[in-house]
Motif scaffolding. Structure first.
Motif, PDB file in Angstrom:
ATOM      1  N   LYS A  50       0.816  -1.236   0.000  1.00 27.90           N
ATOM      2  CA  LYS A  50       0.000   0.000   0.000  1.00 27.90           C
ATOM      3  C   LYS A  50       0.843   1.277   0.000  1.00 27.90           C
ATOM      4  N   VAL A 116       1.355   8.469   2.942  1.00 27.41           N
ATOM      5  CA  VAL A 116       0.258   7.489   2.935  1.00 27.41           C
ATOM      6  C   VAL A 116       0.251   6.931   4.358  1.00 27.41           C
ATOM      7  N   LYS A 138      -6.307  13.293   8.396  1.00 26.54           N
ATOM      8  CA  LYS A 138      -6.830  13.867   7.141  1.00 26.54           C
ATOM      9  C   LYS A 138      -6.609  15.369   7.065  1.00 26.54           C
ATOM     10  N   LYS A 143      -1.931  11.613   0.955  1.00 24.75           N
ATOM     11  CA  LYS A 143      -2.385  10.969  -0.286  1.00 24.75           C
ATOM     12  C   LYS A 143      -3.492   9.960  -0.015  1.00 24.75           C
ATOM     13  N   ALA A 144      -3.347   9.177   1.064  1.00 24.62           N
ATOM     14  CA  ALA A 144      -4.351   8.158   1.410  1.00 24.62           C
ATOM     15  C   ALA A 144      -4.249   7.840   2.897  1.00 24.62           C
ATOM     16  N   ASP A 165     -14.063   6.496   2.539  1.00 25.45           N
ATOM     17  CA  ASP A 165     -12.837   6.515   1.722  1.00 25.45           C
ATOM     18  C   ASP A 165     -11.613   6.044   2.510  1.00 25.45           C
TER      19      ASP A 165
END
Ligand code: AMP
Length: 177
Positions: A50, A116, A138, A143-144, A165
């Protein structure tokens, strides 16, 4: 190692810290080297591809596995702590948990938009703690964001759902009642 063996390693303490809460005590899992290693292996295999650059562990049991996972994934470790514990400038977020309210803090330079991030804690109950941690993370615009727990309490009402998400994975599913 089987899932049953991991579940057996978790000590269940009734009425802690308040009456009516069945507490899943992971210290008995952590002290068993084979179980501790197995949990770290299982978490790392979920996130190996990931591109995780930071693991954000939630105080305090989220530090124990979170830091080990970060080192194994080649990621940095970021502590998310209870109020007043972090020494430099922080961002704070209030939340509701299964037995009361609290807030969490993160250093304001902990994460960058290039990161990430894997948010990690020992137990997912109502989701309040994890949601606050996800909101903090967040806020840096990474990015994620991924979310991981050792135990998902399957019959605890998820009153603070984690945003859709943010993919959520748990190693073990356990019922409180
Ligand atoms: P919640 O915010 O309700 O999802 O609660 C999760 C946080 O509280 C985690 O940091 C857990 O360590 C702790 N927690 C909540 N309920 C339990 C439980 N039944 N057993 C162990 N830890 C719990």
């Amino acid at each position: 190692m089987t899932e049953e063996k991991l579940i057996e390693a978790i000590r269940i303490v009734p009425d802690f810290p308040v009456k009516g809460i069945q507490f899943f005590d992971v210290t008995t899992l952590f002290k068993d080297v084979a179980c501790y290693a197995e949990v770290i292996d299982r978490i790392c295999s979920l996130y190996a591809d990931k591109g995780i650059t930071k693991v954000a562990g939630i105080e305090s049991r989220g530090f124990v596995t979170g830091a080990a996972v970060a080192a194994r994934l080649g990621a940095g470790f970021v502590p998310i702590r209870k109020p007043g514990k972090l020494p430099a400038r922080v961002v704070s977020e209030k939340y509701t948990k299964e037995y009361g309210t609290d807030s969490l803090e993160i250093h304001d330079d902990a994460i960058t938009p290039d990161d990430v991030v894997l948010v990690h804690d020992d137990v997912l109950a109502t989701g309040g703690t994890a949601l606050a941690a996800v909101k903090l993370v967040k806020g840096f615009g990474p990015k994620a964001v991924f979310c991981n727990f050792i135990i998902n309490i399957t019959d605890c009402p998820r009153t603070s759902p984690i945003p859709e998400d943010v993919p959520v994975e748990s190693i073990l599913n356990m019922a409180e009642r």
